[in-house]
Every structure is written in structure tokens, then in C-alpha cells.
Design a protein around this motif. Structure first.
Motif, PDB file in Angstrom:
ATOM      1  N   SER A  51     -10.857  -7.714   8.781  1.00  0.00           N
ATOM      2  CA  SER A  51      -9.594  -7.391   9.433  1.00  0.00           C
ATOM      3  C   SER A  51      -9.853  -6.666  10.738  1.00  0.00           C
ATOM      4  CB  SER A  51      -8.750  -6.507   8.513  1.00  0.00           C
ATOM      5  OG  SER A  51      -7.589  -6.098   9.169  1.00  0.00           O
ATOM      6  N   SER A  52      -8.816  -6.652  11.573  1.00  0.00           N
ATOM      7  CA  SER A  52      -8.927  -5.931  12.836  1.00  0.00           C
ATOM      8  C   SER A  52      -8.552  -4.455  12.675  1.00  0.00           C
ATOM      9  CB  SER A  52      -8.029  -6.578  13.893  1.00  0.00           C
ATOM     10  OG  SER A  52      -6.683  -6.552  13.449  1.00  0.00           O
ATOM     11  N   LYS A  53      -7.960  -4.110  11.539  1.00  0.00           N
ATOM     12  CA  LYS A  53      -7.622  -2.703  11.294  1.00  0.00           C
ATOM     13  C   LYS A  53      -8.887  -1.897  11.026  1.00  0.00           C
ATOM     14  CE  LYS A  53      -3.899  -1.481   9.086  1.00  0.00           C
ATOM     15  NZ  LYS A  53      -2.961  -1.247   7.999  1.00  0.00           N
ATOM     16  N   SER A  54      -8.787  -0.618  11.242  1.00  0.00           N
ATOM     17  CA  SER A  54      -9.956   0.222  11.019  1.00  0.00           C
ATOM     18  C   SER A  54     -10.246   0.358   9.520  1.00  0.00           C
ATOM     19  CB  SER A  54      -9.756   1.603  11.635  1.00  0.00           C
ATOM     20  OG  SER A  54      -8.946   2.396  10.817  1.00  0.00           O
ATOM     21  N   VAL A  55     -11.478   0.636   9.214  1.00  0.00           N
ATOM     22  CA  VAL A  55     -11.907   0.826   7.833  1.00  0.00           C
ATOM     23  C   VAL A  55     -11.112   1.958   7.186  1.00  0.00           C
ATOM     24  CG1 VAL A  55     -13.844   1.537   6.388  1.00  0.00           C
ATOM     25  CG2 VAL A  55     -14.221  -0.068   8.257  1.00  0.00           C
ATOM     26  N   ASP A  56     -10.935   3.059   7.903  1.00  0.00           N
ATOM     27  CA  ASP A  56     -10.198   4.197   7.344  1.00  0.00           C
ATOM     28  C   ASP A  56      -8.752   3.843   7.026  1.00  0.00           C
ATOM     29  OD1 ASP A  56     -12.389   5.815   7.326  1.00  0.00           O
ATOM     30  OD2 ASP A  56     -11.813   7.004   9.081  1.00  0.00           O
ATOM     31  N   ASP A  57      -8.129   2.993   7.841  1.00  0.00           N
ATOM     32  CA  ASP A  57      -6.749   2.579   7.558  1.00  0.00           C
ATOM     33  C   ASP A  57      -6.666   1.837   6.232  1.00  0.00           C
ATOM     34  OD1 ASP A  57      -5.827   3.706   9.892  1.00  0.00           O
ATOM     35  OD2 ASP A  57      -5.768   1.805  11.002  1.00  0.00           O
ATOM     36  N   HIS A  58      -7.589   0.901   6.019  1.00  0.00           N
ATOM     37  CA  HIS A  58      -7.609   0.142   4.760  1.00  0.00           C
ATOM     38  C   HIS A  58      -7.886   1.056   3.574  1.00  0.00           C
ATOM     39  CE1 HIS A  58      -7.131  -3.998   6.023  1.00  0.00           C
ATOM     40  NE2 HIS A  58      -7.972  -3.786   7.015  1.00  0.00           N
ATOM     41  N   GLN A  59      -8.876   1.921   3.718  1.00  0.00           N
ATOM     42  CA  GLN A  59      -9.245   2.808   2.624  1.00  0.00           C
ATOM     43  C   GLN A  59      -8.117   3.797   2.320  1.00  0.00           C
ATOM     44  OE1 GLN A  59     -11.906   2.568   0.618  1.00  0.00           O
ATOM     45  NE2 GLN A  59     -12.559   0.775   1.743  1.00  0.00           N
ATOM     46  N   LEU A  60      -7.450   4.312   3.358  1.00  0.00           N
ATOM     47  CA  LEU A  60      -6.353   5.248   3.140  1.00  0.00           C
ATOM     48  C   LEU A  60      -5.209   4.568   2.392  1.00  0.00           C
ATOM     49  CD1 LEU A  60      -5.102   8.043   3.509  1.00  0.00           C
ATOM     50  CD2 LEU A  60      -4.237   7.273   5.735  1.00  0.00           C
ATOM     51  N   LEU A  61      -4.843   3.365   2.801  1.00  0.00           N
ATOM     52  CA  LEU A  61      -3.778   2.633   2.106  1.00  0.00           C
ATOM     53  C   LEU A  61      -4.152   2.404   0.644  1.00  0.00           C
ATOM     54  CD1 LEU A  61      -1.109   1.093   2.066  1.00  0.00           C
ATOM     55  CD2 LEU A  61      -2.372  -0.931   2.835  1.00  0.00           C
ATOM     56  N   PHE A  62      -5.387   1.978   0.406  1.00  0.00           N
ATOM     57  CA  PHE A  62      -5.865   1.752  -0.962  1.00  0.00           C
ATOM     58  C   PHE A  62      -5.797   3.045  -1.780  1.00  0.00           C
ATOM     59  CE2 PHE A  62      -9.475   1.826  -3.953  1.00  0.00           C
ATOM     60  CZ  PHE A  62      -9.048   0.826  -4.821  1.00  0.00           C
ATOM     61  N   LEU A  63      -6.264   4.144  -1.209  1.00  0.00           N
ATOM     62  CA  LEU A  63      -6.265   5.424  -1.924  1.00  0.00           C
ATOM     63  C   LEU A  63      -4.846   5.940  -2.157  1.00  0.00           C
ATOM     64  CD1 LEU A  63      -9.337   7.086  -0.208  1.00  0.00           C
ATOM     65  CD2 LEU A  63      -9.194   6.280  -2.568  1.00  0.00           C
ATOM     66  N   GLN A  64      -3.919   5.652  -1.255  1.00  0.00           N
ATOM     67  CA  GLN A  64      -2.522   6.025  -1.467  1.00  0.00           C
ATOM     68  C   GLN A  64      -1.945   5.267  -2.660  1.00  0.00           C
ATOM     69  OE1 GLN A  64      -1.091   5.175   2.499  1.00  0.00           O
ATOM     70  NE2 GLN A  64      -1.036   7.343   3.041  1.00  0.00           N
ATOM     71  N   VAL A  65      -2.284   3.976  -2.770  1.00  0.00           N
ATOM     72  CA  VAL A  65      -1.837   3.188  -3.926  1.00  0.00           C
ATOM     73  C   VAL A  65      -2.451   3.757  -5.205  1.00  0.00           C
ATOM     74  CG1 VAL A  65      -1.935   0.913  -5.031  1.00  0.00           C
ATOM     75  CG2 VAL A  65      -1.405   1.097  -2.593  1.00  0.00           C
ATOM     76  N   CYS A  66      -3.735   4.096  -5.176  1.00  0.00           N
ATOM     77  CA  CYS A  66      -4.401   4.683  -6.347  1.00  0.00           C
ATOM     78  C   CYS A  66      -3.764   6.008  -6.738  1.00  0.00           C
ATOM     79  CB  CYS A  66      -5.887   4.878  -6.077  1.00  0.00           C
ATOM     80  SG  CYS A  66      -6.825   3.352  -5.947  1.00  0.00           S
ATOM     81  N   SER A  67      -3.464   6.834  -5.750  1.00  0.00           N
ATOM     82  CA  SER A  67      -2.830   8.120  -6.022  1.00  0.00           C
ATOM     83  C   SER A  67      -1.462   7.910  -6.664  1.00  0.00           C
ATOM     84  CB  SER A  67      -2.692   8.917  -4.721  1.00  0.00           C
ATOM     85  OG  SER A  67      -2.012  10.123  -4.933  1.00  0.00           O
ATOM     86  N   ALA A  68      -0.700   6.964  -6.149  1.00  0.00           N
ATOM     87  CA  ALA A  68       0.623   6.665  -6.719  1.00  0.00           C
ATOM     88  C   ALA A  68       0.498   6.145  -8.148  1.00  0.00           C
ATOM     89  CB  ALA A  68       1.352   5.655  -5.845  1.00  0.00           C
TER      90      ALA A  68
END
Length: 126
Positions: A51-68
């Protein structure tokens, strides 16, 4: 007789040092976790995809889903030691494949480890 003591803190740190786990505690704190969080390499690479998005953006979104998911499990089921859910992992052709993810929490230590369900049996004290 020599006695072997398995210290989960030491074993986890060794797994991070050996690059079996990727430490994400700082990013996970921004996502809503209150404990140390590490993900397996397979999860790390699977979430990033191409993806063209940054690695941190993907990881943050994933971790937000995990936290939820963790909050839902605590609220609805009162179970938090092993949480399973499906996450849409990006593929090289722009599509998504749902992969089963497992969030494991250690009741004796402030650790969270996130892995693919297919990896669950291979991780000792991680």
C-alpha cells in the motif's frame, strides 16, 4: 540437579530481540491498549500488505481494531485471555482476505501478543 526457570518476561524479550515478535507498545498505547503489545512477524507483514499508506497507519488501524475487540470481549463475555476475530488482510492485487487473528493476554504479566490463528500453537509464553 539443574533447575530451569522459565521467565515469561525474559522469553518475550528474547523473542523480540530475535525478531520473532515486533514490539508495538508505543503505537498500541495510542490505539487504546494499557499494556505492552507485540505482534508476530506474520501479522506485521500481513497487515501492512502492499500500500501507499505508511506502515504506522496500517499498524495503528489494526491495533485500534484489536483494542476494540478486547473491550467487546471484556464487556460481553468477561473473557480476555484469548480473543479471536477475523481481520481483512490486504493482498497484492488490491483485495482483502479475512484472516483469523488471536489476541492472547497473560493473566500473570502485563503482556498482549497478537498472532494469526495458524501460529497459535507455535508460540510459547509469547
Amino acid at each position: 540437579m539443574n533447575k530451569v526457570i522459565l521467565d515469561p518476561t525474559h522469553i518475550r524479550q528474547q523473542a523480540i530481540d530475535d525478531e520473532l515478535l515486533v514490539e508495538h507498545s508505543a503505537l498500541a498505547e495510542n490505539a487504546g491498549f494499557l499494556t505492552g503489545v507485540a505482534v508476530t512477524k506474520a501479522v506485521y507483514h500481513g497487515v501492512i500488505g502492499i500500500s501507499s499508506k505508511s506502515v504506522d497507519d496500517h499498524q495503528l488501524l489494526f491495533l485500534q481494531v484489536c483494542s476494540a475487540q478486547t473491550k467487546i470481549a471484556l464487556t460481553d463475555y468477561k473473557q480476555w485471555q484469548r480473543i479471536r476475530f477475523y481481520y481483512p488482510m490486504p493482498t497484492s492485487d488490491g483485495f482483502f482476505i479475512p484472516k483469523e487473528v488471536v489476541i492472547k493476554c497473560d493473566i500473570n504479566h502485563p503482556f498482549v501478543t497478537i498472532m494469526l490463528a495458524s501460529e497459535e500453537g507455535t508460540q510459547l509464553f509469547l
